[in-house]
Design a protein around this motif. Sequence first.
Motif, PDB file in Angstrom:
ATOM      1  N   ASP A   1       0.819  -1.211   0.000  1.00 43.22           N
ATOM      2  CA  ASP A   1       0.000   0.000   0.000  1.00 43.22           C
ATOM      3  C   ASP A   1       0.856   1.266   0.000  1.00 43.22           C
ATOM      4  N   VAL A   2       1.721   1.407  -1.007  1.00 45.58           N
ATOM      5  CA  VAL A   2       2.614   2.562  -1.061  1.00 45.58           C
ATOM      6  C   VAL A   2       1.956   3.733  -1.778  1.00 45.58           C
ATOM      7  N   ALA A   3       2.517   4.912  -1.570  1.00 48.84           N
ATOM      8  CA  ALA A   3       2.041   6.096  -2.280  1.00 48.84           C
ATOM      9  C   ALA A   3       2.663   6.196  -3.665  1.00 48.84           C
ATOM     10  N   THR A   4       3.934   5.777  -3.768  1.00 49.63           N
ATOM     11  CA  THR A   4       4.669   5.925  -5.026  1.00 49.63           C
ATOM     12  C   THR A   4       5.469   4.670  -5.326  1.00 49.63           C
ATOM     13  N   ILE A   5       5.417   4.237  -6.574  1.00 47.74           N
ATOM     14  CA  ILE A   5       6.316   3.195  -7.071  1.00 47.74           C
ATOM     15  C   ILE A   5       7.318   3.869  -7.997  1.00 47.74           C
ATOM     16  N   VAL A   6       8.583   3.695  -7.697  1.00 48.20           N
ATOM     17  CA  VAL A   6       9.663   4.269  -8.507  1.00 48.20           C
ATOM     18  C   VAL A   6      10.334   3.150  -9.276  1.00 48.20           C
ATOM     19  N   LEU A   7      10.378   3.276 -10.598  1.00 48.29           N
ATOM     20  CA  LEU A   7      11.026   2.266 -11.434  1.00 48.29           C
ATOM     21  C   LEU A   7      12.438   2.712 -11.794  1.00 48.29           C
ATOM     22  N   GLY A   8      13.405   1.868 -11.481  1.00 48.61           N
ATOM     23  CA  GLY A   8      14.785   2.149 -11.832  1.00 48.61           C
ATOM     24  C   GLY A   8      15.375   0.994 -12.620  1.00 48.61           C
ATOM     25  N   GLY A   9      16.688   1.021 -12.786  1.00 51.78           N
ATOM     26  CA  GLY A   9      17.345  -0.012 -13.575  1.00 51.78           C
ATOM     27  C   GLY A   9      17.298   0.294 -15.055  1.00 51.78           C
ATOM     28  N   GLY A  10      17.954  -0.550 -15.827  1.00 50.20           N
ATOM     29  CA  GLY A  10      18.088  -0.302 -17.261  1.00 50.20           C
ATOM     30  C   GLY A  10      16.781  -0.212 -18.009  1.00 50.20           C
ATOM     31  N   LEU A  11      15.803  -1.041 -17.653  1.00 47.29           N
ATOM     32  CA  LEU A  11      14.557  -1.047 -18.413  1.00 47.29           C
ATOM     33  C   LEU A  11      13.793   0.259 -18.250  1.00 47.29           C
ATOM     34  N   ALA A  12      13.944   0.923 -17.114  1.00 47.02           N
ATOM     35  CA  ALA A  12      13.234   2.186 -16.883  1.00 47.02           C
ATOM     36  C   ALA A  12      13.683   3.281 -17.849  1.00 47.02           C
TER      37      ALA A  12
END
Length: 317
Positions: free
Chosen positions: A249-260
Motif C-alpha cells: 500500500d505505497v504512495a509511489t512506485i519508482v522504477l529504476g534499472g536499465g529497463l526504466a
Amino acid sequence: MNDRVVVALDVGGTGMKCALVRPDGVVVHTERHPTGASRGPVAVVETILDVAEGLAGKARADGLDPVALGVAVPGVVDEARGVAVWSANVGFRDVPLRDLAVARLGLPTALGHDVRVGGLAEARLGAGRGAGHVLFVAIGTGIAAAHVVDGSATVGAHGAAGEIGHILVRPDGPRCGCGRPGCLEAVASASAIGRRYADLAGSSGAAAEVTAAEVAERAAAGEPLAVQAWREAVEALADGLATGQALFDVATIVLGGGLAQAGDRLLVPLRAALHERMTFHREPRLVAAALGDEAGCLGAALLALDALGVRDHQEKR
C-alpha cells in the motif's frame, strides 16, 4: 557541517561507483574503478578497502572530514552484522566487510544491499521524495525491490526483503534462475524480454542479440513480434506491481534499472495496465527513477549517516 563527508561505494560485478557525499546529500567528488571480480573475492575486498582508503585520504587532502563509510554490494547482505553473505556477481561468501573496513580505515561503516540503498536514495532524495511510503523496483538483468517507509528501507527477518522478482506471475512460464518456473524476473526483466523476442523470432541470427531497449524501439515502430514481447512483459510487470501494492500500500512506485530508461514506452502502457488491476486498492503514483547511477552511492552514504544518527534535511536538496 559543510566540511563533513561520507565515503560511499556502490560495488557492482563490473565496476564500483564511488563518491564523497555531504550529510545534505550533495556529492562533492566522484570516482569509478573496475571491480575485477574475475580475480576472486579476496582481491575484490582488497580493492574495496584500497579505494575507500584513497577516498578518505582525498577528502582530508581537500580539507574535508570523512566521518563514516557506506558500502553497497549485490547479493544477500546481513546489514545488522555487516556481512556480505553471498553474491554471484562478486563471489562473496560470508565476508565480514564492515569489520574489515573499520579495521582498515578506522571509520564507522555501514554495509547495505545495492537495491535497498538505491531505493533509500530515491525515496529521500529522488523521485519518491516526500511520499512517505515508496516501493523502488529495479529492473535490469534481474528484478528486485526496496520498500521504504519514512526514509528507512525494510530489511526483513533474514535480510532478503524486496525480492519482488520472484513473485510467481506465470505458473507455466519460463524457468527462473532460482529454479522455479514463472517468476516475474523470468518474464519481465530486461534479459527475459530479449530472450522472449529471440524465441518468437526463432532464436537465430541477429534476433538472438536483440536487447530489451531494441525490443522497445521495434515495438514502438509496430513490429508485431516486438509488440508481443513488450506487451507480455508489461502485463507481467503490472501483475507483479499490483501484488506489491496489495502487500505494501505505497504512495509511489519508482522504477529504476536499465529497463526504466525506456521512459514513456514503458511507463504509459504500464500505468494503464496497473490501473486496470486496481480494485479497492489505492492506485500508486508510478514514476521513473530520478538519480540514475548516482543512487547507489547516495544510498550507501545515507545508510552510513543513519548509522551515525545523522540525518540532515536531505529533502531540501
